[in-house]
Write a protein that holds these residues in place. Structure first.
Motif, PDB file in Angstrom:
ATOM      1  N   LEU A   5       0.842  -1.195   0.000  1.00 18.75           N
ATOM      2  CA  LEU A   5       0.000   0.000   0.000  1.00 18.75           C
ATOM      3  C   LEU A   5       0.880   1.248   0.000  1.00 18.75           C
ATOM      4  O   LEU A   5       1.925   1.288   0.662  1.00 18.75           O
ATOM      5  CB  LEU A   5      -0.907   0.035   1.232  1.00 18.75           C
ATOM      6  CG  LEU A   5      -1.775  -1.194   1.505  1.00 18.75           C
ATOM      7  CD1 LEU A   5      -2.649  -0.946   2.734  1.00 18.75           C
ATOM      8  CD2 LEU A   5      -2.630  -1.529   0.309  1.00 18.75           C
ATOM      9  N   THR A   6       0.438   2.255  -0.718  1.00 21.00           N
ATOM     10  CA  THR A   6       1.112   3.545  -0.706  1.00 21.00           C
ATOM     11  C   THR A   6       0.089   4.613  -1.065  1.00 21.00           C
ATOM     12  O   THR A   6      -1.100   4.331  -1.245  1.00 21.00           O
ATOM     13  CB  THR A   6       2.317   3.562  -1.672  1.00 21.00           C
ATOM     14  OG1 THR A   6       3.094   4.744  -1.447  1.00 21.00           O
ATOM     15  CG2 THR A   6       1.867   3.513  -3.125  1.00 21.00           C
ATOM     16  N   ASN A   7       0.529   5.861  -1.176  1.00 19.67           N
ATOM     17  CA  ASN A   7      -0.367   6.942  -1.597  1.00 19.67           C
ATOM     18  C   ASN A   7       0.463   8.129  -2.057  1.00 19.67           C
ATOM     19  O   ASN A   7       1.695   8.048  -2.104  1.00 19.67           O
ATOM     20  CB  ASN A   7      -1.316   7.345  -0.449  1.00 19.67           C
ATOM     21  CG  ASN A   7      -0.605   8.067   0.684  1.00 19.67           C
ATOM     22  OD1 ASN A   7       0.627   8.139   0.735  1.00 19.67           O
ATOM     23  ND2 ASN A   7      -1.367   8.598   1.626  1.00 19.67           N
ATOM     24  N   ASP A   8      -0.199   9.236  -2.395  1.00 18.55           N
ATOM     25  CA  ASP A   8       0.553  10.453  -2.713  1.00 18.55           C
ATOM     26  C   ASP A   8       0.226  11.601  -1.766  1.00 18.55           C
ATOM     27  O   ASP A   8       0.815  12.678  -1.869  1.00 18.55           O
ATOM     28  CB  ASP A   8       0.364  10.877  -4.181  1.00 18.55           C
ATOM     29  CG  ASP A   8      -0.977  11.533  -4.460  1.00 18.55           C
ATOM     30  OD1 ASP A   8      -1.855  11.563  -3.581  1.00 18.55           O
ATOM     31  OD2 ASP A   8      -1.164  12.026  -5.596  1.00 18.55           O
ATOM     32  N   GLU A  28      -2.451  -9.828   3.621  1.00 19.61           N
ATOM     33  CA  GLU A  28      -1.416  -9.216   4.453  1.00 19.61           C
ATOM     34  C   GLU A  28      -0.970  -7.911   3.792  1.00 19.61           C
ATOM     35  O   GLU A  28      -0.587  -7.907   2.624  1.00 19.61           O
ATOM     36  CB  GLU A  28      -0.230 -10.162   4.604  1.00 19.61           C
ATOM     37  CG  GLU A  28       0.903  -9.592   5.436  1.00 19.61           C
ATOM     38  CD  GLU A  28       2.135 -10.477   5.471  1.00 19.61           C
ATOM     39  OE1 GLU A  28       3.156 -10.037   6.034  1.00 19.61           O
ATOM     40  OE2 GLU A  28       2.077 -11.603   4.915  1.00 19.61           O
ATOM     41  N   THR A  29      -1.015  -6.829   4.531  1.00 21.46           N
ATOM     42  CA  THR A  29      -0.665  -5.525   3.970  1.00 21.46           C
ATOM     43  C   THR A  29       0.639  -5.007   4.554  1.00 21.46           C
ATOM     44  O   THR A  29       0.958  -5.253   5.720  1.00 21.46           O
ATOM     45  CB  THR A  29      -1.766  -4.479   4.236  1.00 21.46           C
ATOM     46  OG1 THR A  29      -1.923  -4.296   5.648  1.00 21.46           O
ATOM     47  CG2 THR A  29      -3.096  -4.924   3.631  1.00 21.46           C
ATOM     48  N   VAL A  30       1.377  -4.289   3.726  1.00 19.62           N
ATOM     49  CA  VAL A  30       2.562  -3.570   4.174  1.00 19.62           C
ATOM     50  C   VAL A  30       2.516  -2.196   3.530  1.00 19.62           C
ATOM     51  O   VAL A  30       2.130  -2.056   2.363  1.00 19.62           O
ATOM     52  CB  VAL A  30       3.857  -4.326   3.811  1.00 19.62           C
ATOM     53  CG1 VAL A  30       3.974  -4.513   2.296  1.00 19.62           C
ATOM     54  CG2 VAL A  30       5.080  -3.608   4.361  1.00 19.62           C
ATOM     55  N   VAL A  31       2.846  -1.176   4.284  1.00 15.57           N
ATOM     56  CA  VAL A  31       2.780   0.208   3.802  1.00 15.57           C
ATOM     57  C   VAL A  31       4.187   0.749   3.595  1.00 15.57           C
ATOM     58  O   VAL A  31       5.034   0.680   4.491  1.00 15.57           O
ATOM     59  CB  VAL A  31       2.026   1.109   4.800  1.00 15.57           C
ATOM     60  CG1 VAL A  31       2.110   2.576   4.366  1.00 15.57           C
ATOM     61  CG2 VAL A  31       0.571   0.677   4.924  1.00 15.57           C
ATOM     62  N   ALA A  59      -1.474   7.421  10.905  1.00  9.94           N
ATOM     63  CA  ALA A  59      -2.246   8.260  11.817  1.00  9.94           C
ATOM     64  C   ALA A  59      -2.968   7.457  12.886  1.00  9.94           C
ATOM     65  O   ALA A  59      -3.278   7.981  13.964  1.00  9.94           O
ATOM     66  CB  ALA A  59      -3.252   9.094  11.017  1.00  9.94           C
ATOM     67  N   ASP A  60      -3.220   6.174  12.625  1.00  9.76           N
ATOM     68  CA  ASP A  60      -3.894   5.334  13.614  1.00  9.76           C
ATOM     69  C   ASP A  60      -2.916   4.566  14.489  1.00  9.76           C
ATOM     70  O   ASP A  60      -3.319   3.733  15.305  1.00  9.76           O
ATOM     71  CB  ASP A  60      -4.846   4.352  12.925  1.00  9.76           C
ATOM     72  CG  ASP A  60      -4.121   3.340  12.044  1.00  9.76           C
ATOM     73  OD1 ASP A  60      -2.914   3.540  11.769  1.00  9.76           O
ATOM     74  OD2 ASP A  60      -4.750   2.352  11.628  1.00  9.76           O
ATOM     75  N   GLY A  61      -1.622   4.810  14.318  1.00 11.35           N
ATOM     76  CA  GLY A  61      -0.611   4.144  15.127  1.00 11.35           C
ATOM     77  C   GLY A  61      -0.097   2.839  14.561  1.00 11.35           C
ATOM     78  O   GLY A  61       0.817   2.231  15.130  1.00 11.35           O
ATOM     79  N   SER A  62      -0.642   2.379  13.425  1.00 10.64           N
ATOM     80  CA  SER A  62      -0.178   1.121  12.833  1.00 10.64           C
ATOM     81  C   SER A  62       1.177   1.316  12.156  1.00 10.64           C
ATOM     82  O   SER A  62       1.516   2.402  11.688  1.00 10.64           O
ATOM     83  CB  SER A  62      -1.203   0.584  11.833  1.00 10.64           C
ATOM     84  OG  SER A  62      -1.394   1.491  10.757  1.00 10.64           O
ATOM     85  N   ALA A  63       1.944   0.234  12.098  1.00  9.65           N
ATOM     86  CA  ALA A  63       3.312   0.302  11.596  1.00  9.65           C
ATOM     87  C   ALA A  63       3.352   0.536  10.094  1.00  9.65           C
ATOM     88  O   ALA A  63       2.496   0.054   9.344  1.00  9.65           O
ATOM     89  CB  ALA A  63       4.049  -0.986  11.938  1.00  9.65           C
ATOM     90  N   ALA A  64       4.358   1.276   9.664  1.00  8.26           N
ATOM     91  CA  ALA A  64       4.562   1.559   8.245  1.00  8.26           C
ATOM     92  C   ALA A  64       6.026   1.860   8.008  1.00  8.26           C
ATOM     93  O   ALA A  64       6.782   2.161   8.944  1.00  8.26           O
ATOM     94  CB  ALA A  64       3.701   2.743   7.803  1.00  8.26           C
ATOM     95  N   ILE A  65       6.432   1.749   6.760  1.00 10.01           N
ATOM     96  CA  ILE A  65       7.753   2.204   6.343  1.00 10.01           C
ATOM     97  C   ILE A  65       7.570   3.543   5.650  1.00 10.01           C
ATOM     98  O   ILE A  65       6.745   3.678   4.741  1.00 10.01           O
ATOM     99  CB  ILE A  65       8.410   1.192   5.387  1.00 10.01           C
ATOM    100  CG1 ILE A  65       8.593  -0.158   6.078  1.00 10.01           C
ATOM    101  CG2 ILE A  65       9.769   1.728   4.906  1.00 10.01           C
ATOM    102  CD1 ILE A  65       9.077  -1.253   5.143  1.00 10.01           C
ATOM    103  N   LEU A  66       8.318   4.542   6.090  1.00 16.48           N
ATOM    104  CA  LEU A  66       8.228   5.875   5.513  1.00 16.48           C
ATOM    105  C   LEU A  66       9.433   6.118   4.620  1.00 16.48           C
ATOM    106  O   LEU A  66      10.524   5.607   4.869  1.00 16.48           O
ATOM    107  CB  LEU A  66       8.162   6.934   6.612  1.00 16.48           C
ATOM    108  CG  LEU A  66       7.146   6.697   7.734  1.00 16.48           C
ATOM    109  CD1 LEU A  66       7.120   7.878   8.682  1.00 16.48           C
ATOM    110  CD2 LEU A  66       5.769   6.397   7.177  1.00 16.48           C
TER     111      LEU A  66
END
Length: 253
Positions: A5-8, A28-31, A59-66
């Motif tokens: 998952l990603t966005n702009d 299974e999702t990974v951001v 924003a909800d506190g879930s883990a992501a790669i920035l």
């Protein structure tokens, strides 16, 4: 399924949180998301600057790669080795605003999904029409993307195609269904706004009114206006096949 998952709009966007909440139900999702807003960046890639990535939270506190790169950079970085394995699907969104018709030439949301095609991974771009008032209601977009991912898996969406999904600014009970639509046309009423800094040197903003839409039957713009979720299949081939034959008649070869 392993879904990237990603966005702009950047990692703090509530649309990205809504997208992950929906797709956690189907795989299974990974951001891997940009650390700032890249709206209208198109398919820009940072080829002359190093890219950095680090662990963070949405924003909800879930883990992501920035990542400090563009939406397309986020996908490329993830696929080329940042993630433990190759994703089965790229989903980009939920964009805070529609990506209809001519918007696709500018959209970082669509570019992220298109980047997946470069790596032979099918993609879905998800956008939500901006409400005229009140808060965002992503439920219609969430329901639509869950259904679309399921069907894309069942029917084996090819790696060379991305699906561009737009949801109207309506609660699910007021959405009439889905329509498969071609890209429409938007006329941008941009204006150049000139300002001057304290030293008298000019700088510029590009402003203007909202785009004017051409409501042609069968287009994504017409589907959204009628209260439907629009889905448009898109691929990389920008060739005007009719003009291949026209140009051959010019005697150029």
């Amino acid at each position: 399924m392993y879904i990237l998952l990603t966005n702009d709009d950047g990692y703090q966007s509530e649309g990205l949180v809504a997208l992950r909440a929906a797709l956690n139900e189907v795989g299974e999702t990974v951001v891997v998301a940009p650390d700032r807003n890249w709206s209208a960046a198109g398919h820009y890639r940072k080829l002359f600057d190093p890219l950095r990535a680090w662990d963070g939270t949405l924003a909800d506190g879930s883990a992501a790669i920035l990542c400090d790169g563009t939406p397309a950079d986020c996908v490329a970085l993830g696929v080329m080795g940042l993630l433990p394995r190759k994703p089965d699907l790229i989903v980009s969104g939920i964009n805070l605003g529609s990506n209809l018709g001519t918007d696709l030439l500018y959209s970082g949301t669509v570019a992220a999904a298109m980047e997946g095609i470069m790596f032979e991974i099918p993609g879905i771009a998800v956008s939500q029409v901006r409400p005229k008032e009140g808060n965002w209601d992503f439920r219609a977009a969430q329901q639509a993307v869950i259904r679309l991912v399921g069907l894309a898996t069942k029917h084996h969406l090819p790696a060379g195609v991305l699906l561009n999904l737009n949801a109207p600014a309506r609660p699910p009970e007021e959405v009439y269904g889905m329509r498969i639509a071609r890209l429409g046309r938007r006329f941008y009423r941009d204006e150049l706004v000139v300002r001057h800094d304290p030293r008298g040197k000019p700088y510029y903003w590009i402003g203007g009114a909202e785009p004017e839409d051409y409501h042609e039957e069968g287009t994504d713009i017409a589907a959204i206006a009628a209260g439907y979720v629009s889905i448009t299949p898109v691929h990389m081939d920008l060739t005007s096949h009719r003009w291949l034959e026209e140009l051959r008649e010019w005697g150029l070869e």
